[in-house]
Structures are given as C-alpha cells and as structure tokens.
Design a protein around this motif. Structure first.
Motif, PDB file in Angstrom:
ATOM      1  N   VAL A 107       6.633  76.585  71.046  1.00  0.00           N
ATOM      2  CA  VAL A 107       5.461  75.914  70.462  1.00  0.00           C
ATOM      3  C   VAL A 107       5.820  74.862  69.415  1.00  0.00           C
ATOM      4  O   VAL A 107       5.224  73.775  69.396  1.00  0.00           O
ATOM      5  CB  VAL A 107       4.469  76.957  69.900  1.00  0.00           C
ATOM      6  N   PRO A 108       6.801  75.126  68.514  1.00  0.00           N
ATOM      7  CA  PRO A 108       7.116  74.089  67.520  1.00  0.00           C
ATOM      8  C   PRO A 108       7.557  72.759  68.122  1.00  0.00           C
ATOM      9  O   PRO A 108       7.409  71.708  67.490  1.00  0.00           O
ATOM     10  CB  PRO A 108       8.256  74.723  66.714  1.00  0.00           C
ATOM     11  N   VAL A 109       8.078  72.780  69.342  1.00  0.00           N
ATOM     12  CA  VAL A 109       8.604  71.545  69.947  1.00  0.00           C
ATOM     13  C   VAL A 109       7.612  70.926  70.938  1.00  0.00           C
ATOM     14  O   VAL A 109       7.356  69.715  70.893  1.00  0.00           O
ATOM     15  CB  VAL A 109       9.955  71.812  70.656  1.00  0.00           C
ATOM     16  N   ILE A 110       7.018  71.732  71.830  1.00  0.00           N
ATOM     17  CA  ILE A 110       6.156  71.151  72.876  1.00  0.00           C
ATOM     18  C   ILE A 110       4.770  71.791  72.917  1.00  0.00           C
ATOM     19  O   ILE A 110       4.020  71.577  73.867  1.00  0.00           O
ATOM     20  CB  ILE A 110       6.815  71.271  74.273  1.00  0.00           C
ATOM     21  N   GLY A 111       4.418  72.562  71.897  1.00  0.00           N
ATOM     22  CA  GLY A 111       3.132  73.256  71.904  1.00  0.00           C
ATOM     23  C   GLY A 111       1.937  72.334  71.970  1.00  0.00           C
ATOM     24  O   GLY A 111       0.915  72.654  72.591  1.00  0.00           O
ATOM     25  N   SER A 112       2.028  71.146  71.360  1.00  0.00           N
ATOM     26  CA  SER A 112       0.896  70.218  71.326  1.00  0.00           C
ATOM     27  C   SER A 112       0.825  69.327  72.564  1.00  0.00           C
ATOM     28  O   SER A 112      -0.140  68.582  72.743  1.00  0.00           O
ATOM     29  CB  SER A 112       0.982  69.337  70.070  1.00  0.00           C
ATOM     30  N   ARG A 113       1.827  69.402  73.423  1.00  0.00           N
ATOM     31  CA  ARG A 113       1.858  68.579  74.653  1.00  0.00           C
ATOM     32  C   ARG A 113       0.761  69.050  75.601  1.00  0.00           C
ATOM     33  O   ARG A 113       0.506  70.240  75.742  1.00  0.00           O
ATOM     34  CB  ARG A 113       3.225  68.741  75.324  1.00  0.00           C
ATOM     35  N   ARG A 114       0.083  68.078  76.269  1.00  0.00           N
ATOM     36  CA  ARG A 114      -0.919  68.459  77.261  1.00  0.00           C
ATOM     37  C   ARG A 114      -0.226  69.143  78.430  1.00  0.00           C
ATOM     38  O   ARG A 114       0.772  68.636  78.951  1.00  0.00           O
ATOM     39  CB  ARG A 114      -1.675  67.231  77.758  1.00  0.00           C
ATOM     40  N   LEU A 115      -0.753  70.290  78.842  1.00  0.00           N
ATOM     41  CA  LEU A 115      -0.129  71.052  79.926  1.00  0.00           C
ATOM     42  C   LEU A 115      -0.035  70.216  81.190  1.00  0.00           C
ATOM     43  O   LEU A 115       0.999  70.202  81.867  1.00  0.00           O
ATOM     44  CB  LEU A 115      -0.920  72.333  80.189  1.00  0.00           C
ATOM     45  N   ALA A 116      -1.115  69.500  81.528  1.00  0.00           N
ATOM     46  CA  ALA A 116      -1.133  68.714  82.763  1.00  0.00           C
ATOM     47  C   ALA A 116      -0.109  67.591  82.749  1.00  0.00           C
ATOM     48  O   ALA A 116       0.314  67.121  83.805  1.00  0.00           O
ATOM     49  CB  ALA A 116      -2.532  68.148  82.985  1.00  0.00           C
ATOM     50  N   ALA A 117       0.285  67.140  81.557  1.00  0.00           N
ATOM     51  CA  ALA A 117       1.240  66.034  81.451  1.00  0.00           C
ATOM     52  C   ALA A 117       2.664  66.510  81.192  1.00  0.00           C
ATOM     53  O   ALA A 117       3.579  65.704  80.999  1.00  0.00           O
ATOM     54  CB  ALA A 117       0.802  65.084  80.332  1.00  0.00           C
ATOM     55  N   LEU A 118       2.885  67.829  81.166  1.00  0.00           N
ATOM     56  CA  LEU A 118       4.203  68.388  80.854  1.00  0.00           C
ATOM     57  C   LEU A 118       5.220  68.000  81.923  1.00  0.00           C
ATOM     58  O   LEU A 118       4.967  68.157  83.127  1.00  0.00           O
ATOM     59  CB  LEU A 118       4.109  69.910  80.750  1.00  0.00           C
ATOM     60  N   GLU A 119       6.373  67.515  81.486  1.00  0.00           N
ATOM     61  CA  GLU A 119       7.408  67.085  82.412  1.00  0.00           C
ATOM     62  C   GLU A 119       8.720  67.822  82.146  1.00  0.00           C
ATOM     63  O   GLU A 119       8.896  68.432  81.094  1.00  0.00           O
ATOM     64  CB  GLU A 119       7.637  65.569  82.282  1.00  0.00           C
ATOM     65  N   ARG A 120       9.628  67.721  83.099  1.00  0.00           N
ATOM     66  CA  ARG A 120      10.920  68.390  82.990  1.00  0.00           C
ATOM     67  C   ARG A 120      11.659  67.956  81.723  1.00  0.00           C
ATOM     68  O   ARG A 120      12.284  68.760  81.037  1.00  0.00           O
ATOM     69  CB  ARG A 120      11.777  68.084  84.223  1.00  0.00           C
ATOM     70  N   MET A 121      11.579  66.659  81.389  1.00  0.00           N
ATOM     71  CA  MET A 121      12.309  66.162  80.220  1.00  0.00           C
ATOM     72  C   MET A 121      11.765  66.777  78.921  1.00  0.00           C
ATOM     73  O   MET A 121      12.510  66.932  77.956  1.00  0.00           O
ATOM     74  CB  MET A 121      12.248  64.637  80.158  1.00  0.00           C
ATOM     75  N   ASP A 122      10.477  67.137  78.885  1.00  0.00           N
ATOM     76  CA  ASP A 122       9.917  67.784  77.698  1.00  0.00           C
ATOM     77  C   ASP A 122      10.554  69.159  77.494  1.00  0.00           C
ATOM     78  O   ASP A 122      10.924  69.540  76.373  1.00  0.00           O
ATOM     79  CB  ASP A 122       8.399  67.953  77.836  1.00  0.00           C
ATOM     80  N   ILE A 123      10.672  69.900  78.582  1.00  0.00           N
ATOM     81  CA  ILE A 123      11.241  71.246  78.509  1.00  0.00           C
ATOM     82  C   ILE A 123      12.732  71.173  78.220  1.00  0.00           C
ATOM     83  O   ILE A 123      13.276  71.972  77.448  1.00  0.00           O
ATOM     84  CB  ILE A 123      10.966  72.021  79.810  1.00  0.00           C
ATOM     85  N   GLN A 124      13.398  70.181  78.808  1.00  0.00           N
ATOM     86  CA  GLN A 124      14.828  70.010  78.548  1.00  0.00           C
ATOM     87  C   GLN A 124      15.068  69.692  77.076  1.00  0.00           C
ATOM     88  O   GLN A 124      15.993  70.210  76.458  1.00  0.00           O
ATOM     89  CB  GLN A 124      15.393  68.894  79.423  1.00  0.00           C
ATOM     90  N   ARG A 125      14.207  68.855  76.504  1.00  0.00           N
ATOM     91  CA  ARG A 125      14.321  68.504  75.086  1.00  0.00           C
ATOM     92  C   ARG A 125      14.147  69.745  74.218  1.00  0.00           C
ATOM     93  O   ARG A 125      14.873  69.939  73.236  1.00  0.00           O
ATOM     94  CB  ARG A 125      13.261  67.450  74.738  1.00  0.00           C
ATOM     95  N   MET A 126      13.214  70.600  74.600  1.00  0.00           N
ATOM     96  CA  MET A 126      12.965  71.829  73.837  1.00  0.00           C
ATOM     97  C   MET A 126      14.174  72.769  73.929  1.00  0.00           C
ATOM     98  O   MET A 126      14.620  73.331  72.922  1.00  0.00           O
ATOM     99  CB  MET A 126      11.711  72.517  74.375  1.00  0.00           C
ATOM    100  N   LEU A 127      14.729  72.944  75.123  1.00  0.00           N
ATOM    101  CA  LEU A 127      15.886  73.831  75.300  1.00  0.00           C
ATOM    102  C   LEU A 127      17.105  73.310  74.541  1.00  0.00           C
ATOM    103  O   LEU A 127      17.860  74.084  73.947  1.00  0.00           O
ATOM    104  CB  LEU A 127      16.209  73.983  76.786  1.00  0.00           C
ATOM    105  N   ASP A 128      17.290  71.994  74.538  1.00  0.00           N
ATOM    106  CA  ASP A 128      18.410  71.401  73.797  1.00  0.00           C
ATOM    107  C   ASP A 128      18.248  71.637  72.297  1.00  0.00           C
ATOM    108  O   ASP A 128      19.227  71.882  71.577  1.00  0.00           O
ATOM    109  CB  ASP A 128      18.505  69.903  74.087  1.00  0.00           C
ATOM    110  N   ALA A 129      16.996  71.588  71.825  1.00  0.00           N
ATOM    111  CA  ALA A 129      16.731  71.823  70.402  1.00  0.00           C
ATOM    112  C   ALA A 129      17.023  73.270  70.027  1.00  0.00           C
ATOM    113  O   ALA A 129      17.561  73.553  68.950  1.00  0.00           O
ATOM    114  CB  ALA A 129      15.274  71.483  70.083  1.00  0.00           C
TER     115      ALA A 129
END
Length: 388
Positions: A107-129
C-alpha cells in the motif's frame, strides 16, 4: 460455410454462431467499467451449451459492475480481498502475514494507484522498493510477491482485471544473512548455565532436535510418549494480534515423531516437577492447557517474553548475542559433523522439502571447506615434491 446467425432466446442474452469455425458464442455486455467496455464471453460447439453458460456470464458481469462502484484503488481492492477471501479461508498466521505485506510494503508504494490502470511496471517498482529496504530478507520479498500475485489472480477471477500484471514480475536478489550457530562448546556452555532455568529443557530440545521456538512452546505433556520413547511434534504457539495462539504445525513434514533421548527425558522430568510447584503457587488462577512450557498460570507462553529471556541467558553464559533460531542451525551443524544423511536430517528438522535441508547443509559445510581443500593441497604438494 455456416452463416453468421444472431439470435436472442428469451432471457438468454446474446448468442450467435461464428462464421470462422462454426462455434457458438455466448456474450454478455457489462457496459463501460472504469472507462473501458467490458464483455464476458464463452464458447461452445452447440447452441444449447452456449446458452447454459449465460447465467454465469451474467453473474460475472453483475459482480464486476457492483464491485467497481466501491473498488477504485489497489488499497481498496486489497481491503476487499482480505475481508471476503483471505480471512474466511486462511490460518490466523497466514492472515497476519498477508496483512503485514499489504500494510508495510504494498500500500505505501502502489495503494493509491487505480486498480484498472495497474501495470506490471508498477508492481515491479514496488517489489524493487521492498528488496532495497534495510533488514528485509529474501523470504519477505517472496512473500510480498506471492500476496500480490494471489490477490490479482482473484481480481481476474472476479472480472476486475482482464490479466494479472503481477505474473511476469521479477524478484531482485536479496543477500541471505549469514546463519549464526553456536559451536559445540558454546552449546555445552549454554546448557550448563541454564541448568537451574525453568526453560532448561526447552533449550536442550532446540539444540539437539532443532525444534523451532513455536514448536517448543506448543509441546504438550501428552506429546511425550514414554512407552514408545518418542516426542510427538503436533502443534505450535504463534503470535496473532500480539497474543499467543496455539495452532497445528504448519506443514505435514513439521508434524513428526522424534526419539525421546535419556538426557532430554531427565530434563523434562525436572520441568514437570518445577511446573507442579508453579501450579500450586498459582492456585485457582491456573488454567490448564497441558503445555510443557506454559506461563506461570498455565496459559500459552508469550514468545516475545521468551525472546527477552533468551538474550538474558546468553549474556549470563557469556555467549554471543545470537537469535534463538540459531540453536536450530546449531542442531543442523551437529548433524553435518556426524555425517547424518540429509534425508534423515530433513525428518529430524521437519523441513517441508529436501531443498531446504540441502541449503542448510551447504551453508554449515562452508567452514569445513578450507580444511578439506587444504587436505587436498597437502596431498598434491607431497606428490609434486616427490616427483621434483
């Protein structure tokens, strides 16, 4: 060539036959959801079979419309997922683990992202963090990745997403912290200094059998089978919402029978005598749980309290300040030194698979690698000098 035939049966929705291959198509139009046109489709060889698929398509379309009215962001979806899927079907420790991954990392990294617009790069950025955080080990990163993947699988199942953007993400390599283990002499020193401690037997169980802290605290008197000379490992104490909770051990391999050794039996006898005194002192406040290592009133012992007691014991014995789990690695190092087969070690330690055992074995064997190679060097040096 079959002609494209569009028909609408009473209450069936839209069904038509495709020209390209003659298959029947059932389709339900859910309208626009999050700015995108959503259709739910099923295929069948016969029109009758396609019609039978329509009720499920309508249900999915209705569910997608209902859920998207309240679920906009990743954080909102994960809250909904935890409440409707995870809390109903998972063990308390799993629920707490998932919640920790969501609250602390996702949630601290991608919690505010719209679910429908969520992309692989968003999740990758979160995992890298997550992987870049101090004090976060590889298992924590893997857990966060698994939680995200499972949650989004359900999002696809619930028709909130068409595909799972977490499927093709990668986990950055996080260095594994060195496993610390007490030496044989240090383990002897520890057991000598805790001879008068109410947890003397617990330390012996961990050092000899490699029991986990939770398994030690979950051990019952009824698990000590004197007739068969065995100790049955069946349950554990875990922490849920900061309170100790007794649960079955996590895996089938963790449930195991171990031989009751003489010194362990004697230590357990001393523990039984001491607990009888504790029960007498507690009087009516004693609550029987049949636990070998209970609190002073018979209830499950708080692991956090034992954490403090463990470090105090190490200090009293003049030993390095290592985690309690290091006793498990101490037990593994003893098994390696005695050339115990990895399969037997796997059964003793309660590992879920042999891969885990071999990882432990390979780590423990590192200190012995120098001695082995120096022995080879000495042989070769003798050979070379004799031919010179």
């Amino acid at each position: 060539m079959p002609t494209k035939s569009r028909r609408r049966g009473s209450g069936e929705g839209a069904i038509y036959q495709r020209e390209s291959d003659g298959r029947w198509v059932a389709v339900v139009d859910a309208g626009y959801i999050n700015g995108k046109r959503r259709r739910f489709t099923a295929y069948a060889k016969r029109r009758k079979d396609a019609a039978e698929r329509l009720p499920e398509l309508k249900r999915r379309a209705k569910l997608a419309g209902q859920q998207t009215t309240s679920i906009k962001t990743v954080a909102e979806f994960l809250t909904h997922w935890m409440d409707t899927s995870v809390r109903k079907n998972r063990a308390p420790t799993t629920i707490e683990s998932y919640q920790g991954a969501i609250v602390n990392h996702i949630v601290p990294v991608i919690g505010s992202r719209r679910l429908a617009a969520l992309e692989r790069m968003d999740i990758q950025r979160m995992l890298d963090a997550v992987a870049a955080k101090d004090g976060v080990g590889p298992r924590s990163v893997e857990n966060v990745s698994a939680v995200m993947r499972k949650a989004l699988n359900d999002a696809v199942k619930w028709s909130l997403l068409e595909t799972n953007p977490a499927q093709h993400t990668e986990i950055a390599k996080v260095p594994q912290a060195d496993r610390k283990a007490l030496t044989v002499e240090q383990a002897r020193q520890l057991l000598f200094h805790v001879a008068d401690d109410r947890f003397e037997a617990l330390y012996a169980l961990a050092a000899i059998y490699g029991l986990r802290r939770g398994e030690c605290l979950g051990l019952r008197w009824s698990d000590i089978d004197h007739e068969a000379r065995e100790i049955h490992i069946r349950q554990q104490v875990v922490v849920v919402n900061n309170a100790p909770l007794v649960t079955p051990v996590k895996t089938k391999k963790s449930s195991r029978n171990l031989p009751l050794l003489k010194d362990i039996d004697a230590a357990l006898d001393r523990r039984r005598e001491r607990q009888a005194e504790e029960r007498l002192a507690a009087g009516e406040h004693w609550i029987e749980h049949d636990l070998v290592f209970a609190s002073m009133v018979g209830t499950p012992y708080q692991p956090a309290n034992h954490h403090k007691r463990w470090h105090a014991s190490l200090k009293r014995a003049g030993l390095p300040d290592v985690p309690f789990h290091s006793l498990r690695h101490t037990a593994a190092s003893f098994l390696v030194a005695l050339n115990v087969h990895p399969r037997i070690a796997m059964e003793i330690l309660g590992h879920a698979n042999i891969k885990t055992t071999m990882e432990v074995y390979s780590h423990v064997q590192q200190p012995g690698m120098r001695d082995a190679l120096e022995s080879v060097e000495n042989v070769l040096r003798h050979t070379v000098s004799s031919t010179a």
